[in-house]
Design a protein around this motif. Sequence first.
Motif, short mmCIF file in Angstrom:
data_model
loop_
_atom_site.label_atom_id
_atom_site.label_comp_id
_atom_site.label_asym_id
_atom_site.label_seq_id
_atom_site.Cartn_x
_atom_site.Cartn_y
_atom_site.Cartn_z
N UNK A 1 0.84 -1.20 0.00
CA UNK A 1 0.00 0.00 0.00
C UNK A 1 0.88 1.25 0.00
N UNK A 2 0.48 2.24 -0.78
CA UNK A 2 1.25 3.47 -0.90
C UNK A 2 0.82 4.45 0.19
N UNK A 3 1.72 4.80 1.13
CA UNK A 3 1.33 5.73 2.20
C UNK A 3 1.35 7.19 1.77
N UNK A 4 1.92 7.48 0.58
CA UNK A 4 2.01 8.87 0.13
C UNK A 4 3.27 9.56 0.60
N UNK A 5 4.16 8.79 1.26
CA UNK A 5 5.46 9.33 1.68
C UNK A 5 6.46 8.17 1.69
N UNK A 137 -15.78 30.30 24.39
CA UNK A 137 -14.95 31.31 25.02
C UNK A 137 -13.62 31.56 24.35
N UNK A 138 -13.22 30.66 23.43
CA UNK A 138 -11.95 30.84 22.73
C UNK A 138 -12.16 31.67 21.45
N UNK A 139 -11.14 32.42 21.03
CA UNK A 139 -11.27 33.19 19.79
C UNK A 139 -11.19 32.30 18.57
N UNK A 140 -11.72 32.78 17.46
CA UNK A 140 -11.61 32.07 16.19
C UNK A 140 -10.25 32.41 15.57
N UNK A 141 -9.47 31.39 15.23
CA UNK A 141 -8.16 31.58 14.62
C UNK A 141 -8.26 31.20 13.14
N UNK A 142 -7.93 32.14 12.28
CA UNK A 142 -8.05 31.92 10.84
C UNK A 142 -6.70 31.56 10.23
N UNK A 143 -6.72 30.57 9.32
CA UNK A 143 -5.52 30.12 8.64
C UNK A 143 -5.65 30.39 7.14
N UNK A 144 -4.59 30.87 6.53
CA UNK A 144 -4.55 31.03 5.08
C UNK A 144 -3.81 29.84 4.48
N UNK A 145 -4.39 29.25 3.44
CA UNK A 145 -3.76 28.10 2.78
C UNK A 145 -2.64 28.60 1.87
N UNK A 146 -1.42 28.14 2.13
CA UNK A 146 -0.26 28.55 1.33
C UNK A 146 0.35 27.39 0.56
N UNK A 147 -0.15 26.18 0.78
CA UNK A 147 0.41 25.03 0.08
C UNK A 147 -0.59 23.89 -0.05
N UNK A 148 -0.38 23.08 -1.09
CA UNK A 148 -1.20 21.90 -1.35
C UNK A 148 -0.27 20.71 -1.53
N UNK A 149 -0.54 19.62 -0.80
CA UNK A 149 0.30 18.42 -0.90
C UNK A 149 -0.54 17.22 -1.31
N UNK A 150 0.16 16.20 -1.75
CA UNK A 150 -0.48 14.94 -2.13
C UNK A 150 -1.17 14.30 -0.92
N UNK A 151 -2.23 13.56 -1.18
CA UNK A 151 -2.88 12.80 -0.12
C UNK A 151 -1.91 11.78 0.47
N UNK A 152 -1.94 11.63 1.79
CA UNK A 152 -1.11 10.64 2.47
C UNK A 152 -1.95 9.92 3.52
N UNK A 153 -1.51 8.74 3.90
CA UNK A 153 -2.15 8.04 5.00
C UNK A 153 -1.83 8.79 6.30
#
Length: 218
Positions: A1-5, A137-153
């Motif tokens: 099986x290919x783990x993607x890494x 009670x926690x703040x919302x933390x926003x993330x910007x997507x800067x990269x796309x990688x192959x699917x991995x297990x």
Amino acid sequence: LDPGFRPEGLLVTQIDMQPLRPEPARRADLHRQILERVAALPGVEAAVEAAIVPVGGSGWNERVLVDQQPTGISNVNRVSAGFFKTVGTPILAGRDFNDRDTTASPKVAVVNEKFVSEILKGAAPMGRTFAFEPSVGDPVVTYEIVGLVRDTKYRALRETQEPLAFISETQATAPDPYTNVLTRSSVPPATLIGPLTRAVAEVNPALIVDFKVLTDRI
């Protein structure tokens, strides 16, 4: 099986800092010192951190908000710069984490193909933002997507592919009091156990270490 890494040549060093009872501000410095000493060892080609060891059996997931609306659940991993190159997962678009990703800079993320298809409903990922649903009670933390990688297990080889978001270790405001250091070496991974034990002890002899050769674990 290919783990993607590429698991061959990877040694996992699990490090427990809890005997030191380090305050959150001290933990980041311990993470940095450990990684620097390990990376400098002869035979080590690269050393990176990961909160979750690939196909190690454990996991972490969060409900994801896009445009403030829940769109699904994603697995999560917090990793250091160079993780994808070290484990051998191709970056399909954008970039890896780097030294400019700090606690003072905007939060960034790298996502996999399944995250794009399921969480973003197939929309182009680069520059898109998302958040993890916060606790009360926690703040919302926003993330910007800067990269796309192959699917991995993620947890195990037999699992189906699932959405996965990677966030930056160096952007953690309160780093965990434990870490996993993954090393890729030009020598048999098991031969690094002695040097790695000594390197971690040089940071502090109270640190607890355990080792796993990733192919053996698989």
